[in-house]
Design a protein around this motif. Structure first.
Motif, short mmCIF file in Angstrom:
data_model
loop_
_atom_site.label_atom_id
_atom_site.label_comp_id
_atom_site.label_asym_id
_atom_site.label_seq_id
_atom_site.Cartn_x
_atom_site.Cartn_y
_atom_site.Cartn_z
N ARG A 1 0.84 -1.21 0.00
CA ARG A 1 0.00 0.00 0.00
C ARG A 1 0.87 1.26 0.00
NH1 ARG A 1 -3.34 -3.19 3.09
NH2 ARG A 1 -2.52 -2.45 5.07
N ALA A 2 2.04 1.19 0.61
CA ALA A 2 2.94 2.35 0.66
C ALA A 2 3.59 2.62 -0.70
CB ALA A 2 4.01 2.15 1.73
N VAL A 3 3.86 1.57 -1.48
CA VAL A 3 4.54 1.76 -2.76
C VAL A 3 3.60 1.72 -3.96
CG1 VAL A 3 6.76 0.92 -1.91
CG2 VAL A 3 5.20 -0.66 -3.07
N GLU A 4 2.39 1.24 -3.77
CA GLU A 4 1.46 1.13 -4.90
C GLU A 4 1.21 2.47 -5.59
OE1 GLU A 4 -2.51 -1.40 -6.05
OE2 GLU A 4 -2.35 -0.65 -4.00
N PRO A 5 1.10 3.60 -4.87
CA PRO A 5 0.93 4.88 -5.58
C PRO A 5 2.13 5.22 -6.47
CG PRO A 5 0.29 5.11 -3.28
CD PRO A 5 0.94 3.76 -3.41
N ILE A 6 3.33 4.82 -6.07
CA ILE A 6 4.52 5.04 -6.90
C ILE A 6 4.42 4.19 -8.16
CG2 ILE A 6 7.04 4.86 -6.97
CD1 ILE A 6 6.96 5.16 -3.85
N PHE A 7 4.03 2.93 -8.00
CA PHE A 7 3.85 2.01 -9.11
C PHE A 7 2.80 2.54 -10.07
CE2 PHE A 7 1.79 -1.95 -10.76
CZ PHE A 7 2.88 -2.48 -11.43
N ASP A 8 1.65 2.96 -9.53
CA ASP A 8 0.55 3.48 -10.36
C ASP A 8 0.96 4.73 -11.13
OD1 ASP A 8 -1.15 1.45 -9.51
OD2 ASP A 8 -2.15 2.68 -8.00
N GLU A 9 1.72 5.59 -10.48
CA GLU A 9 2.15 6.83 -11.10
C GLU A 9 3.11 6.57 -12.27
OE1 GLU A 9 3.61 10.78 -8.98
OE2 GLU A 9 5.13 9.20 -8.85
N ALA A 10 3.96 5.56 -12.14
CA ALA A 10 4.99 5.30 -13.13
C ALA A 10 4.55 4.40 -14.28
CB ALA A 10 6.21 4.67 -12.45
#
Length: 185
Positions: A17-26
């Motif tokens: 959940r902490a890294v998913e926004p980074i994944f989604d953004e990239a």
């Protein structure tokens, strides 16, 4: 601000959940692995989830996979939060992944990048080659995505290390084998 790296060999929903926004953004949703597939990589021991954090906040992430026939670690995804870019975090993540690959007993690193000659793809290639990756000439076309890809590799050396094939077709046999295991249900 100290950058700390963690490698997860077991699935951790809170960490995802902490890294998913980074994944989604990239990575846009079409053509990328789903979070369920990323979890499958970790749960089936096919690879790892890596997190880069500053002051306890995730700023970078990577997903890597095992390429046993190449004795190499595949960098499947790597991303830095957009607000944290241009500060060397991507370079430090890549250096960490090379250290992890050595620690885990791999002889090389492999990454696939889009082959079309665009400014962003050329910039991406310059980044990886500045770290010591070598470009292969072979251009691979997957049936399920319109983009073409090229493999880059880095030999990690060390006593008794096997040489990686310098042939992109051979590297893609390993890469597509990894993808096939994950995409299948």
């Amino acid at each position: 601000m100290a950058l700390q790296f963690t490698t997860l060999a077991e699935w951790d929903s809170e960490a995802w959940r902490a890294v998913e926004p980074i994944f989604d953004e990239a990575f846009p949703p079409s053509g990328r692995k789903t979070s369920r597939m990323i979890r499958k990589i970790v749960d089936t021991d096919a690879g790892w989830l890596h997190i880069g954090a500053e002051d306890g906040e995730a700023v970078a992430m990577a997903v890597t996979g095992k390429l046993p026939e190449l004795r190499s670690l595949l960098i499947d995804y790597v991303a830095v939060r957009s607000a944290a870019r241009s500060r060397g975090i991507g370079r430090r993540m890549a250096e960490f992944l090379a250290e992890e690959a050595r620690r885990l007993g791999f002889d090389g690193l492999v990454i696939e990048i889009e082959a079309e000659e665009t400014p962003s793809n050329e910039s991406r290639e310059r980044f990886w080659t500045s770290l010591g990756f070598r470009r292969t000439e072979y251009v691979h076309r997957y049936r399920w995505v319109p983009e073409t890809y090229r493999a880059l590799y880095m030999e990690l050396g060390g006593k008794g290390a096997a040489a990686l094939p310098h042939d992109g077709e051979a590297l893609f046999r390993g890469i597509t084998g990894f993808h096939g295991k994950i995409w299948r249900d």
